[in-house]
Design a protein around this motif. Structure first.
Motif, PDB file in Angstrom:
ATOM      1  N   VAL A 185      30.107  32.174  34.943  1.00 48.14           N
ATOM      2  CA  VAL A 185      30.491  32.624  36.286  1.00 48.14           C
ATOM      3  C   VAL A 185      30.234  31.486  37.268  1.00 48.14           C
ATOM      4  N   PHE A 186      31.279  31.061  37.966  1.00 45.82           N
ATOM      5  CA  PHE A 186      31.102  29.979  38.938  1.00 45.82           C
ATOM      6  C   PHE A 186      32.087  30.151  40.087  1.00 45.82           C
ATOM      7  N   VAL A 187      31.574  29.983  41.302  1.00 45.63           N
ATOM      8  CA  VAL A 187      32.387  30.063  42.520  1.00 45.63           C
ATOM      9  C   VAL A 187      32.309  28.724  43.236  1.00 45.63           C
ATOM     10  N   HIS A 188      33.443  28.229  43.670  1.00 47.29           N
ATOM     11  CA  HIS A 188      33.486  26.970  44.411  1.00 47.29           C
ATOM     12  C   HIS A 188      32.595  27.080  45.653  1.00 47.29           C
ATOM     13  N   PRO A 189      31.850  26.013  45.982  1.00 46.23           N
ATOM     14  CA  PRO A 189      30.935  26.079  47.138  1.00 46.23           C
ATOM     15  C   PRO A 189      31.610  26.537  48.426  1.00 46.23           C
ATOM     16  N   ASP A 190      32.862  26.174  48.642  1.00 46.22           N
ATOM     17  CA  ASP A 190      33.543  26.546  49.883  1.00 46.22           C
ATOM     18  C   ASP A 190      33.842  28.037  49.972  1.00 46.22           C
ATOM     19  N   ALA A 191      33.769  28.741  48.827  1.00 48.48           N
ATOM     20  CA  ALA A 191      34.122  30.164  48.816  1.00 48.48           C
ATOM     21  C   ALA A 191      32.916  31.070  48.625  1.00 48.48           C
ATOM     22  N   ARG A 192      31.732  30.502  48.592  1.00 45.72           N
ATOM     23  CA  ARG A 192      30.538  31.314  48.374  1.00 45.72           C
ATOM     24  C   ARG A 192      30.195  32.137  49.609  1.00 45.72           C
ATOM     25  N   GLY A 193      29.570  33.263  49.344  1.00 47.01           N
ATOM     26  CA  GLY A 193      29.189  34.152  50.440  1.00 47.01           C
ATOM     27  C   GLY A 193      30.318  35.010  50.952  1.00 47.01           C
ATOM     28  N   GLY A 209      32.049  37.198  48.750  1.00 46.65           N
ATOM     29  CA  GLY A 209      32.267  38.295  47.806  1.00 46.65           C
ATOM     30  C   GLY A 209      33.090  37.934  46.589  1.00 46.65           C
ATOM     31  N   VAL A 210      33.371  36.643  46.406  1.00 50.24           N
ATOM     32  CA  VAL A 210      34.208  36.243  45.277  1.00 50.24           C
ATOM     33  C   VAL A 210      33.529  36.566  43.945  1.00 50.24           C
ATOM     34  N   ALA A 211      32.252  36.249  43.811  1.00 47.76           N
ATOM     35  CA  ALA A 211      31.547  36.503  42.554  1.00 47.76           C
ATOM     36  C   ALA A 211      31.572  37.985  42.200  1.00 47.76           C
ATOM     37  N   THR A 212      31.343  38.835  43.188  1.00 45.55           N
ATOM     38  CA  THR A 212      31.362  40.281  42.932  1.00 45.55           C
ATOM     39  C   THR A 212      32.731  40.735  42.454  1.00 45.55           C
ATOM     40  N   GLN A 213      33.793  40.245  43.092  1.00 45.29           N
ATOM     41  CA  GLN A 213      35.133  40.642  42.684  1.00 45.29           C
ATOM     42  C   GLN A 213      35.466  40.102  41.287  1.00 45.29           C
ATOM     43  N   MET A 214      35.036  38.877  40.968  1.00 42.02           N
ATOM     44  CA  MET A 214      35.269  38.346  39.623  1.00 42.02           C
ATOM     45  C   MET A 214      34.532  39.191  38.583  1.00 42.02           C
ATOM     46  N   LEU A 215      33.305  39.594  38.889  1.00 42.75           N
ATOM     47  CA  LEU A 215      32.564  40.451  37.970  1.00 42.75           C
ATOM     48  C   LEU A 215      33.279  41.779  37.759  1.00 42.75           C
ATOM     49  N   ARG A 216      33.835  42.339  38.825  1.00 43.57           N
ATOM     50  CA  ARG A 216      34.575  43.598  38.680  1.00 43.57           C
ATOM     51  C   ARG A 216      35.791  43.418  37.779  1.00 43.57           C
ATOM     52  N   HIS A 217      36.500  42.311  37.941  1.00 40.84           N
ATOM     53  CA  HIS A 217      37.643  42.032  37.070  1.00 40.84           C
ATOM     54  C   HIS A 217      37.189  41.895  35.617  1.00 40.84           C
ATOM     55  N   ALA A 218      36.103  41.157  35.383  1.00 40.14           N
ATOM     56  CA  ALA A 218      35.628  40.932  34.021  1.00 40.14           C
ATOM     57  C   ALA A 218      35.173  42.236  33.366  1.00 40.14           C
ATOM     58  N   VAL A 219      34.485  43.081  34.128  1.00 41.62           N
ATOM     59  CA  VAL A 219      34.045  44.380  33.599  1.00 41.62           C
ATOM     60  C   VAL A 219      35.253  45.239  33.246  1.00 41.62           C
ATOM     61  N   ALA A 220      36.259  45.272  34.124  1.00 42.92           N
ATOM     62  CA  ALA A 220      37.467  46.050  33.842  1.00 42.92           C
ATOM     63  C   ALA A 220      38.166  45.519  32.587  1.00 42.92           C
ATOM     64  N   HIS A 221      38.193  44.199  32.448  1.00 43.41           N
ATOM     65  CA  HIS A 221      38.814  43.584  31.270  1.00 43.41           C
ATOM     66  C   HIS A 221      38.066  43.996  30.004  1.00 43.41           C
ATOM     67  N   ALA A 222      36.733  43.925  30.039  1.00 46.02           N
ATOM     68  CA  ALA A 222      35.944  44.266  28.857  1.00 46.02           C
ATOM     69  C   ALA A 222      36.067  45.744  28.514  1.00 46.02           C
ATOM     70  N   ARG A 223      35.996  46.598  29.512  1.00 47.94           N
ATOM     71  CA  ARG A 223      36.106  48.030  29.247  1.00 47.94           C
ATOM     72  C   ARG A 223      37.511  48.400  28.797  1.00 47.94           C
ATOM     73  N   GLY A 224      38.496  47.645  29.243  1.00 52.32           N
ATOM     74  CA  GLY A 224      39.850  47.869  28.762  1.00 52.32           C
ATOM     75  C   GLY A 224      40.019  47.534  27.298  1.00 52.32           C
ATOM     76  N   LYS A 263      20.671  35.673  38.943  1.00 53.67           N
ATOM     77  CA  LYS A 263      20.104  36.888  38.352  1.00 53.67           C
ATOM     78  C   LYS A 263      19.967  37.995  39.387  1.00 53.67           C
ATOM     79  N   HIS A 264      19.735  37.641  40.644  1.00 55.47           N
ATOM     80  CA  HIS A 264      19.586  38.652  41.686  1.00 55.47           C
ATOM     81  C   HIS A 264      20.941  39.273  42.037  1.00 55.47           C
ATOM     82  N   LEU A 265      21.998  38.467  42.035  1.00 55.70           N
ATOM     83  CA  LEU A 265      23.348  38.998  42.241  1.00 55.70           C
ATOM     84  C   LEU A 265      23.700  39.988  41.137  1.00 55.70           C
ATOM     85  N   TYR A 266      23.397  39.629  39.889  1.00 52.17           N
ATOM     86  CA  TYR A 266      23.738  40.509  38.775  1.00 52.17           C
ATOM     87  C   TYR A 266      22.954  41.815  38.843  1.00 52.17           C
ATOM     88  N   ARG A 267      21.696  41.727  39.244  1.00 53.01           N
ATOM     89  CA  ARG A 267      20.882  42.952  39.372  1.00 53.01           C
ATOM     90  C   ARG A 267      21.442  43.836  40.474  1.00 53.01           C
TER      91      ARG A 267
END
Length: 264
Positions: free
Chosen positions: A199-207, A209-224, A241-245
């Motif tokens: 999981v990696f977000v470009h520094p210019d796009a941090r803060g 919500g990009v990481a959260t949205q990517m995680l949602r996509h990945a979870v949907a992909h895995a559950r699919g 680790k704090h973001l994931y928690r």
């Protein structure tokens, strides 16, 4: 530790090791196995010793003579590794490393992703974008640890390793206004455990919500793809680790590895 908990931990640790064994050449030795990825020789994530369940095998590994065929520098510890093996490694100055493993339970509901374009990487242009993001990540990591910048060849080897895992691992690129701003990988094993990696977000796009949205996509992909629980790893001394928690993952295990001392 109950048998049920031990079995669960064994499955979790095995899933992570199986992920990094995809596409590799695995050879059985007396009391252990060796995993190697010819596409990225020597890369510690892709070349390692696993399933060391015999104390005598550990003694043989640490006492291996210089003229013998070299073994990978990293040994992965699992739930069935005797504690005496780690004691042997510590005595012989092998350096420990820990990876925090977090699990998203199957019952945990996750909102639908929104506001982000996601596409699978299936061409050279996509892999070049991933290598560009990995290069930024590597330089940031080196700076964080006070280390000199690693050569670009090491970043290229990291990409070669990921490509060698095979098409069953889906690498995704996140885009906003046609600009690539992040990447994430997802895989589902035969045992129904999903793995999210890189999981990696470009520094210019941090803060934003990009990481959260990517995680949602990945979870949907895995559950699919019929994933039950989904795992993600985090360095114990880093902030993701704090973001994931916060996302809903819960800590379930720590995977330990040991690195052979460098002889100077």
């Amino acid at each position: 530790m109950s048998n049920r908990v031990a079995a669960s931990q064994a499955l979790i640790e095995a899933a992570v090791t199986d992920f990094w064994s995809l596409g590799a050449k695995v050879t059985a030795h007396d009391g252990y196995e060796v995993v190697r990825h010819p596409a990225a020789p020597g890369h510690p994530l892709g070349d390692f010793i696993r399933r060391v369940h015999d104390v005598s095998a550990a003694n043989d590994i640490v006492a291996r003579r210089p003229e013998a065929p070299p073994l990978p520098a990293r040994m992965v510890i699992d739930a069935e590794t005797p504690r005496a093996v780690e004691a042997i490694l510590a005595l012989n100055d092998w350096a420990p490393e820990s990876l925090l493993l977090l699990e998203l339970p199957a019952a945990m509901s996750v909102p639908e992703p929104q506001g982000l374009d996601i596409r699978s990487v299936d061409d050279e242009e996509g892999w070049r974008e991933i290598e560009r993001l990995f290069r930024i990540d590597h330089l940031e990591e080196d700076d964080r640890h006070g280390a000199p910048p690693r050569p670009p060849e090491q970043t290229h080897a990291a990409i070669a390793l990921r490509r060698s895992l095979g098409p069953q691992v889906n690498y995704l690129l996140a885009e906003r206004e046609r600009a690539v701003i992040g990447t994430i990988a997802v895989w589902v094993g035969d045992n129904g455990i999903g793995i999210i990696e890189d999981v990696f977000v470009h520094p210019d796009a941090r803060g934003t919500g990009v990481a959260t949205q990517m995680l949602r996509h990945a979870v949907a992909h895995a559950r699919g793809r019929s994933a039950d629980s989904i795992l993600i790893g985090a360095e114990t001394d880093d902030t993701p680790k704090h973001l994931y928690r916060k996302f809903g993952f819960r800590p379930v295990a720590v995977q330990r590895s040991y690195f052979r001392p460098v002889i100077t």
